[in-house]
Each structure stands twice: as C-alpha cells, then as structure tokens.
Design an enzyme around this catalytic site. Structure first.
Site, PDB file in Angstrom:
ATOM      1  CG  LEU A   1     -21.546 -17.106  -9.585  1.00  0.00           C
ATOM      2  CD1 LEU A   1     -21.266 -18.552  -9.979  1.00  0.00           C
ATOM      3  CD2 LEU A   1     -23.042 -16.895  -9.348  1.00  0.00           C
TER       4      LEU A   1
ATOM      5  CE1 TYR B   1      -6.028 -11.096  -1.747  1.00  0.00           C
ATOM      6  CE2 TYR B   1      -6.448 -11.170  -4.122  1.00  0.00           C
ATOM      7  CZ  TYR B   1      -5.557 -11.202  -3.048  1.00  0.00           C
ATOM      8  OH  TYR B   1      -4.213 -11.313  -3.291  1.00  0.00           O
TER       9      TYR B   1
ATOM     10  CB  VAL C   1     -13.021 -14.917   3.012  1.00  0.00           C
ATOM     11  CG1 VAL C   1     -13.710 -13.574   3.102  1.00  0.00           C
ATOM     12  CG2 VAL C   1     -11.619 -14.761   2.454  1.00  0.00           C
TER      13      VAL C   1
ATOM     14  NE  ARG D   1      16.502   2.132   8.561  1.00  0.00           N
ATOM     15  CZ  ARG D   1      16.726   3.057   9.485  1.00  0.00           C
ATOM     16  NH1 ARG D   1      15.980   3.088  10.586  1.00  0.00           N
ATOM     17  NH2 ARG D   1      17.691   3.940   9.322  1.00  0.00           N
ATOM     18  CG  HIS D   2      21.136   0.248   5.745  1.00  0.00           C
ATOM     19  ND1 HIS D   2      21.713   0.809   6.861  1.00  0.00           N
ATOM     20  CD2 HIS D   2      20.286   1.182   5.248  1.00  0.00           C
ATOM     21  CE1 HIS D   2      21.252   2.035   7.038  1.00  0.00           C
ATOM     22  NE2 HIS D   2      20.375   2.294   6.060  1.00  0.00           N
TER      23      HIS D   2
ATOM     24  CG  ASN E   1      22.370   4.804  10.082  1.00  0.00           C
ATOM     25  OD1 ASN E   1      22.334   3.638   9.690  1.00  0.00           O
ATOM     26  ND2 ASN E   1      21.663   5.763   9.509  1.00  0.00           N
TER      27      ASN E   1
ATOM     28  NE  ARG F   1      22.321   3.951   4.081  1.00  0.00           N
ATOM     29  CZ  ARG F   1      22.427   4.929   3.197  1.00  0.00           C
ATOM     30  NH1 ARG F   1      23.563   5.114   2.545  1.00  0.00           N
ATOM     31  NH2 ARG F   1      21.400   5.737   2.968  1.00  0.00           N
TER      32      ARG F   1
ATOM     33  CD  GLU G   1      16.335   6.597   2.853  1.00  0.00           C
ATOM     34  OE1 GLU G   1      15.346   6.303   2.164  1.00  0.00           O
ATOM     35  OE2 GLU G   1      16.338   6.506   4.105  1.00  0.00           O
TER      36      GLU G   1
ATOM     37  NE  ARG H   1      11.882  15.664   4.919  1.00  0.00           N
ATOM     38  CZ  ARG H   1      12.130  14.538   5.594  1.00  0.00           C
ATOM     39  NH1 ARG H   1      12.499  14.595   6.867  1.00  0.00           N
ATOM     40  NH2 ARG H   1      12.038  13.364   4.992  1.00  0.00           N
TER      41      ARG H   1
ATOM     42  CG  HIS I   1      18.097   2.872   2.076  1.00  0.00           C
ATOM     43  ND1 HIS I   1      19.405   3.048   2.456  1.00  0.00           N
ATOM     44  CD2 HIS I   1      18.152   2.254   0.852  1.00  0.00           C
ATOM     45  CE1 HIS I   1      20.208   2.587   1.513  1.00  0.00           C
ATOM     46  NE2 HIS I   1      19.469   2.089   0.532  1.00  0.00           N
TER      47      HIS I   1
END
Length: 465
Positions: A43, A50, A168, A252-253, A259, A302, A322, A347, A387
């Site tokens: 119905l 959803y 909705v 993220r860490h 880094n 990390r 990661e 890549r 990560h």
C-alpha cells in the site's frame, strides 16, 4: 508529448527480447546470470520507494548495474496537475487507464535498460497490490528472459505510516499547494482506494514466486524461493537495514608523519598536528553528547592513535585498513612517476579499476568494505576513523556516487563528516576542527597518456616536504 508517448506504448507481451548483447533465450527459459526484475508490493506510505532507492544504491555500489523505475513519477509526468485522491478510485476509469499506461511505459523502459543498455537489475517501484497486476509483470519478465523477485512491505503501525506521510509525502509535487492537514487527509483517502483490492503475497497461492515480505519495518520477515546469488544478496541487505534515527560520523586519522612527506600508504604514527587533531576530535565528540556511540578504527597505527585520544572504547577492523598500494607503498608520487611511469598513467586513466602491482584497486576495496557497510546499516550512532581511500568508498555508498566519481571525492584531513539518513538520501554536514594539515588530494590530471611528460603527470600532485 509525454501523454502521446505513454499512449503509444506497445501492449505488454507483444515483443520478445531482440538484443544481441546477451546469449539468446527462449520465452520460457531464464539463464543463470540473466537480468533480475525487482518488483515492490504494498500500500502507499509503506516505504516501497525508500527500499527501492536504498537497494538501487547498494547494488550499484557493489558493482551490479541497477536502475529504479518509479511508476508514480511516470504518472506525474503524464498528469501534470494532481487534483485529489479521486484519481486513484477503483471506479475512476480514466484514472485506471492512465495508470496502466504509465505502468506499461515504465516496463518498456525496463526492457530497454535490461535488454539493450546492459543493465543487470531493474527495480519496478509501484504498489502492484493485485495478483492480476503481478501476474502481468511475471508474464512480461518471462517473455524477455528476466528473473522476478518481489519485495513486499507490510505495515499496520499507524505511527510509522503517519511518520512516513509527514516525512516523504508532504514534500511530494502532488501536494505543493496544500496545507499539511489537507495533504494528510487526501493521502489517507488515497490509501483507502487501494485497501479493498489489496492482495498480499500468500504463502500458498504465491508459493512459486520468489519474494521477501518485510513486516512492520523489519520486525519480521518471510522469505520464499530465493533462486540465485543476487536474490540472496538482496535478502541479506534488506534484513540489515532499519529506519531508527541516527548519525554516522566519518573522519580520517590525524595527519601522519608520512602525510607530511607526501608518501602514500605505510603505517606511520601521527605528526604533532595529527595528535592535536586527535585531542580536538575527543572534545568534539564529547560536546556532541551522542547516545551509545560506537567508535571503529582500522588496524593501522595512525587511526588507533587518533582513537586513543578519545578515551572511549573502540573496535579495530582490518577491513578498514587503507588501500594496499603494493610495490608503491611509502613512495611519493614523484617516485612512482620516476620508477613506474606506465603504472602511474594507467591509474590516472581508470583510477577506480586500476590495481597497484601486488596491491589493491578501489574496486577491490569496495568488496572488502561490504561487511562494514552491512554492519553500519545495522548500527545506530557510529564514528568511523579511517583513511582517505576507505572514506571515499564509504562516502560513495551513502551519497550514491558513481565508480568514476568515487576515487576523486574530497576527504580532507582534520574534518569530520556527519551523515544523517533522511527520507530518500543522506544529509551531510562537514565540520572542520580547525587544525592545520597537509593536503593529500590529487585531482585527475588533464593528460593521462602513457607517453606524457613528467610535468603533465605531476601536474596535480599536492605540495609536501
């Protein structure tokens, strides 16, 4: 124009599958890997759309080409101005005619998608409340060599129904010029139009059909005749989702030593600024006063060091580690270009599917993260400290991003994303904790040719020490 298109639709059952892209099938034979047609039943205001949208998002994320076909949208395109529930009355012949035309138009588009455009799953989102209508759909599927799987949502809880209508239906184009009370009253009458003719999926009468019946938003399930891997994945997924209000926090860490040096992967500890972020994250979480928050990390130093500063229990997930850069672990982009220029170019050409030598691709990572997504769907409030590549994959699931978009989603260090599921999607809040960090985001360069210059290859590499 739309009215003409709908009226010109061929009657169901008059055409067989003409595609040359798939192995030929007879009208009654369905190959093991033939396309699947998912059909919702229930119905109005029972969460069918959803479920349809969520299921479509999940299947696309795991790499199964899926598209949703909402018959209500076809009806809105055909009948530009919605007047009232009278359109849905069973004795409204003009309304019935238009609704059948809309269903036929949607099924013709399903045929186009599954038989000619390479789709693997189509979700036919409509009420489909009568056995006659469902029989027509089954016949259509048999004629085109598709498997059919029904998903019925049954709910008798008036509070859940009322909440669904408010969340909705009131924002639907059907009710743009109505007050809340008028819209609710009209929609309740619309539901009544379907109730007398509603024939639920029956364990005896429909025993030959493949289906899952979801009762009272997941309190109980009835699963019948699951035929293949896709159907079992669908059942598994639908038995894990819930509608309890909650938020998922992704970050993220803290900034790591690698880094700062512009080196990818590895298992280094936090920099001084990374440790500062971890303390700020602890304060932020405390200030949020989140009920029964769970904290998840990877098994890498990390993320663990970041979680330690929160002084709350946390769980480590190997699946959250990661992406494995294989032979390129702990290398700078400049070094990858110098030693593996072909790999670097490949890549850039297809970042989602490219797999590092002896490492992983984003496509591999999505498969590795599927159990995490399933558990996130089961949980309520969760903070995931992870990560860059992992966060991109999780974010792509919740925000319905394509495989092409996924590897380039921006997930800066020292920023928390708060995801709050809403009716048909996810609300995102980006919260910077105001601790400086290096930029690790590298956009796709313009030149991705294997014979490009070093300068072109390194065009978008972020600055580092």
């Amino acid at each position: 124009l739309v009215q003409k298109r709908l009226c010109a639709v061929r009657p169901l059952g008059k055409e067989v599958n003409k595609t040359t892209a798939r192995s030929p099938v007879s009208l009654s034979v369905c190959m093991t890997n033939c396309p699947t047609l998912i059909v919702t039943v229930g119905l109005p205001a029972r969460g069918k759309t959803y479920i349809s949208k969520k299921l479509t998002r999940y299947l696309n994320w795991i790499g199964v080409p899926t598209k949703e076909f909402n018959v209500g949208q076809y009806r809105r395109e055909c009948v530009k101005i919605y007047k009232s529930f009278e359109f849905f009355r069973p004795d409204n012949e003009e309304g019935l005619k238009i609704r059948k035309q809309c269903a036929s138009a949607a099924l013709n588009d399903v045929r186009q998608y599954l038989s000619e455009e390479g789709g693997q799953v189509a979700v036919f989102d409509a009420t489909n409340t009568t056995r006659e209508r469902r029989g027509t759909i089954v016949k259509f599927a048999e004629q085109n060599g598709y498997k059919v799987f029904f998903v019925e949502s049954v709910c008798e809880d008036p509070e859940v129904i009322a909440e669904n209508i408010v969340q909705v239906k009131l924002s639907s184009p059907d009710y743009t010029d109505c007050s809340t009370d008028e819209a609710v009253d009209d929609f309740m009458k619309r539901i009544k139009c379907y109730e007398n003719s509603y024939q639920t999926l029956d364990e005896v009468l429909d025993r030959e059909l493949s289906y899952i019946k979801i009762m009272d938003v997941g309190r109980r399930y009835l699963v019948n005749r699951v035929l293949d891997h896709i159907q079992s994945r669908i059942v598994y997924y639908l038995m894990n989702i819930h509608i309890t209000p909650r938020s998922i926090y992704l970050c993220r860490h803290g900034e790591s030593e690698l880094n700062i040096k512009g080196r990818i992967g590895g298992d280094s500890g936090l920099s001084a600024r990374g440790k500062q972020f971890a303390r700020c994250l602890g304060n932020f979480i405390q200030d949020q006063n989140i009920r029964e928050l769970k904290v998840w990390t990877s098994q890498m130093r990390r993320t663990i060091q970041t979680a330690e500063a929160l002084t709350v229990p946390y769980e480590q997930w190997k699946a959250l580690n990661e992406i494995d850069a294989g032979v390129c672990e702990e290398m700078m982009y400049e070094e990858i270009q110098e030693h593996y220029p072909l790999e670097f170019a490949l890549r850039d050409q297809d970042k989602y599917r490219y797999r590092y030598p002896k490492g992983e691709s984003y496509e591999d990572l999505v498969q590795r993260l599927e159990p995490v997504i399933m558990e996130l769907e089961r949980q309520e409030n969760v903070l995931v400290i992870c990560h860059q590549a992992v966060m991109r994959c999780l974010l792509a699931y919740f925000l319905d991003k394509s495989a092409e978009e996924l590897p380039y989603l921006k997930c800066p260090l020292h920023t928390v994303l708060k995801l709050t599921p809403v009716a048909y999607g996810c609300k995102v809040e980006s919260i910077s904790l105001n601790v400086e960090a290096v930029n690790t985001h590298r956009d796709r360069p313009e030149n991705v040719h294997v014979h490009r210059s070093r300068e072109d290859a390194l065009q978008t590499v972020p600055a580092h020490l």
